[in-house]
Design a protein around this motif. Structure first.
Motif, PDB file in Angstrom:
ATOM      1  N   LYS A   2       0.609  -1.075   0.221  1.00 58.28           N
ATOM      2  CA  LYS A   2      -0.158  -0.033  -0.481  1.00 58.28           C
ATOM      3  C   LYS A   2       0.532   1.297   0.040  1.00 58.28           C
ATOM      4  CE  LYS A   2      -3.928   1.961   2.345  1.00 58.28           C
ATOM      5  NZ  LYS A   2      -5.012   2.016   3.729  1.00 58.28           N
ATOM      6  N   LEU A   3       0.423   1.880  -1.115  1.00 58.56           N
ATOM      7  CA  LEU A   3       1.753   3.204  -0.365  1.00 58.56           C
ATOM      8  C   LEU A   3       1.050   4.689  -0.497  1.00 58.56           C
ATOM      9  CD1 LEU A   3       4.189   4.142  -1.646  1.00 58.56           C
ATOM     10  CD2 LEU A   3       3.576   4.668  -4.460  1.00 58.56           C
ATOM     11  N   THR A   4       1.098   4.910   0.325  1.00 57.47           N
ATOM     12  CA  THR A   4      -0.151   6.376   0.491  1.00 57.47           C
ATOM     13  C   THR A   4       0.877   7.664   0.339  1.00 57.47           C
ATOM     14  OG1 THR A   4      -1.263   6.189   1.756  1.00 57.47           O
ATOM     15  CG2 THR A   4      -1.161   7.856   1.912  1.00 57.47           C
ATOM     16  N   VAL A   5       0.252   8.677  -1.006  1.00 57.48           N
ATOM     17  CA  VAL A   5       0.944  10.443  -1.155  1.00 57.48           C
ATOM     18  C   VAL A   5       0.324  11.499  -0.741  1.00 57.48           C
ATOM     19  CG1 VAL A   5       2.355  11.262  -3.376  1.00 57.48           C
ATOM     20  CG2 VAL A   5       2.307   8.820  -3.708  1.00 57.48           C
ATOM     21  N   ASN A   6       0.790  12.601  -0.500  1.00 54.22           N
ATOM     22  CA  ASN A   6       0.347  12.743   0.114  1.00 54.22           C
ATOM     23  C   ASN A   6       1.217  14.794  -0.594  1.00 54.22           C
ATOM     24  OD1 ASN A   6      -1.649  12.210   1.461  1.00 54.22           O
ATOM     25  ND2 ASN A   6       0.011  12.194   3.625  1.00 54.22           N
TER      26      ASN A   6
END
Length: 80
Positions: A2-6
């Protein structure tokens, strides 16, 4: 995985990143012409025409807006 980019962007930066046009001059011209047309006066027939254009349910929506306006301004009779 899972990759989260803000991404922290202003609305202007986000608009440019997505390639959307800048409508600020058009918006400013529209608001200026609306204020000029109103000339500091808000007439009920002007509001009625505006609400008729915005009302999602035609006459039923217009009746709802008219009732809300009357209650807010004290122009309508209440059951009290």
């Amino acid at each position: 995985m899972k990759l989260t980019v803000n991404v922290d962007l202003t609305p202007e930066e986000a608009r440019r990143a997505m390639g959307l046009p800048d409508l600020t001059p058009l918006h400013d011209r529209y608001v200026a012409s609306l204020l000029e047309a109103m000339n500091g006066q808000v007439r009920p027939e002007l509001l009625e025409t505006m609400m008729k254009n915005w009302a999602p349910m035609g006459d039923a929506g217009l009746a709802m807006w008219r009732q809300m306006f009357d209650q807010a301004t004290g122009g309508g009779k209440t059951g009290n």
